[in-house]
Design an enzyme around this catalytic site. Structure first.
Site, PDB file in Angstrom:
ATOM      1  CG  ASP A 548      -0.136  -0.043   2.536  1.00 32.68           C
ATOM      2  OD1 ASP A 548       0.772  -0.893   2.623  1.00 32.68           O
ATOM      3  OD2 ASP A 548      -0.424   0.733   3.455  1.00 32.68           O
ATOM      4  CD  GLU A 549      -0.987   4.897   3.013  1.00 30.48           C
ATOM      5  OE1 GLU A 549      -2.015   5.525   3.287  1.00 30.48           O
ATOM      6  OE2 GLU A 549      -0.062   4.710   3.839  1.00 30.48           O
TER       7      GLU A 549
END
Length: 869
Positions: A548-549
């Site tokens: 993620d991210e």
């Protein structure tokens, strides 16, 4: 990341600090000590209504009560602060504000600094991104350094009492997040709580005491009781030896020491607890009973627990223990009952991030113990992130010895950059790691309680701790002339000039996915973890890799990646192909080791609506934690999209299941609040995992959602493959949570709501829920918490959160209530000097001096409230 260039001044942070020393003045260590000890450093929110939802005005003040003057002009002193917002102001009051990395910032005096004499004050106002509406948005342990001397923490910031260095929140433009758009979320004052808690539904106290959490499928209480004493004995199927060992430990904590023998030894006439395994159908279902199913029957002198497997017997034991009165010991009376039970989901989990802040070994054991007590079976351990690596890996000592600690070392050869209020020393909060021996012990402890531990090697983003640890390893071995060995597990391209800034303000936290050494590192860590699981007598079956991210712009200027792009035959044409490439390589690596990979939802998406092609991965099981249900962001249908595409989904929704969020909208509540302004225990209890869209209640701004499809603006896909919803789990992230006491209170009692919903499907759950039935179920559940479960937790050494009471004055009488039925309320009529139990409406003379709190057994108390905020 570019190891050859200086750290850039960045635009994404908050909070600042000001001060300065003279042109060539050099402060001695004793002067630094005196200045930091006696200068009050204070953060404040000046105006959240400055720039809509995009920015606010804050300030930092220094009140110099020392005998040390900070002279005019330039000097080599610097003040470092921890800040989680983006500062837009770069030069003010003769101070240059620099972003170092993450939340770490420094303030450097310039030639125009006017100095700060003893008894003088300095206030610096600044513009920063977003808003701050809670004390814990500010971080403790600001410090000053000069001339290469030992850093010194400002004494009033070296605390977990935020009010010692954060100015009060009182005005509307401090308490609300923004006014354009309007912040509709109501602030939690006594009157709002009273209305929020109000219910005309009556709960039977005895029924609440008898209730088991999580609620069994079928319960039929009979007349009479079984009185357990040391005269009782246990007979068990031989395969249950481990479960019996844990059972006997639990009984001893209740003052019972029972003889336990295998079932080939006759019981005789003594009252007996029988533990059996019978794999057969339960109820009227034609299908095999779900794993973990059991029957429990209690009679006067006989208790029988039959599970379809060992886990079922273990859960039956937990239900028996749940019926024990909390105040009894040595002689325990439990009601006669027949219970037939089966879990709703096979995945009933809790995610715990102690990468951001490490809270010690005991916290992990306490969490596992309580998870088992409430029949949760998956412990998602987020042990690695930008701010820390929390497990020892043989052969890679830098991971724990450097990645496990934060301190003031800008070169990061002995520790990571200090972050999140740790301050300049390795002794600061949040530091530490679990040794290999300790982790093996934890694995054994969890295995005995039927809990699988799913570790997370975070990547390719959120990997700064590992990156910096492996860079330190590289420099150590490079200096010894061992270049090939030095590069073996290197995670960064030393020639990479890519520029990016992540949501958490990092410029260098992406693993280089184009380097073979990155995958050698992941394989090495996986190999060592597998060895620990085997030593503990279990298997590593699931391994999470985050995903993620990832900072936009990662790898764009990496020579290693440019070389990959130039190969026309590898199917990688540019940076957009790199995340799927990374995921494929990791998935194949795990497949060879017989491990199912897991990722956060955004790590498996090409874009907002299209998941990576599932058939590109060789893994039979590939789990996806679906978290982003910020309804107006338009991606809250990913649970259905990923399940329909063949991923195994674990519902992890931010609005209801993120327990790092505040319990109420109040500046004294701990936690971030990006997904929802607050998530109280009632909201978590009300989550409906089978009806994802029906959970859409409010936007982030607190506006009521009446038409979700209209809000999103496109059709919302139905769930076509419900078998791919494995279950659900709660999450706690720990950026603002630095101690065991804090993290336990954030998790408990909300963890019990996950246990309830993951095990038991309530009759009120529906696309259009039965609100009256839900309200009644909540009242009984909350009463059960107040009457016994909270006390069980505290007796086990678990810190808990108690809800702040509500109250109004009506016709000259104080009327109070609690979110939890039967939880004691205490009231003070002298500003908290003396307290008495609230038993009903009480006459009021002076409302301004009234204080209220809830109380558990007269030992544990909620936060104190007045009638105002």
């Amino acid at each position: 990341m570019n190891l050859r260039k200086n750290m850039l001044t960045q635009v994404f942070a908050t909070t600042l600090i000001a001060t300065s020393f003279g042109a060539n003045a050099a402060l001695s260590q004793s002067q630094l000590d005196a200045f930091a000890q006696n200068t009050q450093l204070t953060f404040a929110v000046e105006n959240n209504f400055h720039g809509g939802a995009g920015s606010f005005i804050g300030s930092l003040s220094l009140e110099n009560q020392s005998n040390v003057a900070l002279p005019k002009g330039k000097s080599d002193w610097q003040i470092y602060i921890h800040s989680v917002r983006k500062i837009k102001t770069s030069d003010v009051a003769g101070i240059q504000i620099e972003h170092v990395n993450g939340d770490l910032h420094r303030l450097v005096p310039t030639g125009s600094f006017q100095g700060l004499a003893p008894k003088q004050s300095l206030k610096v106002e600044f513009e920063a991104a977003a808003w701050i509406a809670a004390y814990t948005d500010f971080m403790p342990r600001a410090f000053i350094v000069a001339n290469g001397q030992t850093p010194v923490i400002f004494a009033n910031t070296n605390t977990e009492d935020m009010k010692r260095f954060v100015a009060p929140f009182s005005r509307e433009n401090q308490l609300k997040r923004h006014n354009e758009p309007l912040d509709y979320s109501p602030l939690a004052n006594a009157a709002w709580r009273y209305e929020h808690n109000l219910s005309n539904l009556k709960v039977d106290k005895e029924a609440a005491i008898k209730r088991i959490v999580p609620k069994p499928y079928s319960v039929d209480f009979n007349r009479g009781v079984a009185e357990l004493t040391n005269e009782w004995q246990i007979r068990f199927a031989g395969r249950l030896k481990s479960e019996v060992a844990v059972f006997k430990e639990d009984l001893q904590s209740h003052g019972l020491s029972l003889e336990a023998q295998p079932d080939h030894i006759k019981a005789g006439k003594s009252p007996t607890i029988y533990l059996k395994v019978e794999s057969k159908n339960y109820g009227n279902s034609d299908s095999q009973a779900a794993a973990g199913s059991y029957k429990l029957e209690i009679d006067d002198d006989k208790i029988e627990i039959i599970g379809v497997d060992n886990a079922g017997v273990f859960y039956g034991i937990q239900s028996l223990l749940a019926l024990f009165p909390v105040e009894q010991s040595g002689s325990i009376k439990v009601p006669n009952v027949e219970i037939e039970d089966t879990p709703r989901y096979g995945w009933r989990g809790m995610h715990y991030d102690n990468a951001r802040n490490y809270h010690g070994k005991d916290a992990m054991f306490k969490l596992v113990e309580q998870m088992a007590r409430y029949k949760l079976n998956k412990f998602h351990w987020h042990f690695s992130d930008d701010e820390g690596w929390r497990v020892e890996i043989p052969g890679l000592p830098e991971l724990s010895e450097i990645g496990g600690y934060r301190c003031f070392d800008l070169q990061e050869r002995s520790c990571l950059l200090t972050q999140l209020g740790t301050g300049p020393f390795k002794s600061g909060s949040g530091n530490g790691y679990l040794s290999r021996e300790d982790f093996v012990e934890l694995l054994k402890f969890a295995k005995a309680r039927h809990i699988d531990i799913i570790p997370e090697i975070e990547g390719p983003g959120h990997a700064r701790a590992a990156i910096k640890a492996m860079e330190a390893r590289y420099y150590r071995l490079h200096a010894q002339g061992k270049e090939a060995e030095a590069r073996a597990y290197l995670l960064s391209d030393l020639e990479d000039e890519s520029e990016y800034l992540t949501v958490q303000n990092y410029t260098d936290n992406s693993l280089n996915v184009c380097m073979d050494s990155t995958y050698a590192f992941i394989d090495k860590v996986t190999y060592e973890l597998q060895g620990m699981y085997r030593e503990a007598g279990t298997r590593l079956t699931n391994l999470h890799f985050g995903g993620d991210e990832v900072g936009a712009g990662s790898w764009a200027k990496s020579p290693a990646c440019q070389a990959l792009f130039k190969d026309a035959n590898n199917g990688i044409a540019g940076p957009a192909d790199l995340k799927p490439y990374f995921t494929q390589r990791v998935a194949k690596l795990f497949a060879k080791r017989g491990i199912a990979p897991g990722a956060w939802e955004d790590g498996l998406m090409y874009d907002r609506v299209n998941p990576f092609k599932r058939d590109e991965f060789p893994n039979q099981v590939f789990t996806a934690n679906v978290w982003d249900n910020i309804w107006e962001w338009g991606v809250a249908d990913r649970a259905h999209r990923l399940a329909n595409d063949g991923y195994q989904v674990i519902l992890s929704h931010g609005t209801h299941l993120y327990f790092d969020h505040p319990y109420e909208a109040h500046p004294e509540e701990r936690g971030y609040y990006w997904a929802a302004r607050y998530t109280d225990t009632k909201k978590a209890f009300s989550y409906m995992p089978d009806y994802v869209y029906a959970n859409a209640d409010f936007t982030r701004n607190g506006e009521s959602i009446d038409n979700l499809e209209a809000l999103v603006g496109r059709p919302l896909p139905e769930l076509e493959r419900p078998e791919n919803i494995l279950g659900m789990q709660g999450q706690v992230w720990t950026e603002t949570i630095r101690t065991e006491e804090q993290v336990m209170a954030m998790m408990f009692p909300r963890v019990l709501t996950v246990a309830e919903r993951a095990w038991h499907k309530a009759k009120w759950e529906s696309n259009v829920p039965d609100e009256k039935a839900r309200a009644l179920d909540w009242q009984e559940f909350s009463a059960t918490l107040a009457l016994k479960e909270l006390t069980r937790l505290t007796k086990s050494g678990v810190n808990i959160n108690l809800p702040v009471p509500g109250a109004i004055i009506e016709n000259g009488k104080l009327i109070a209530n609690s979110a939890f039925a039967y939880l004691n309320i205490e009231v003070s009529f002298d500003s908290g000097n003396t307290w008495q139990t609230y038993t009903g409406p009480m006459s009021v003379v002076d409302p301004k001096v009234i204080r209220l709190r809830t109380s558990l057994d007269g030992k544990k108390f909620s936060r104190v409230t007045g009638l105002e905020l």
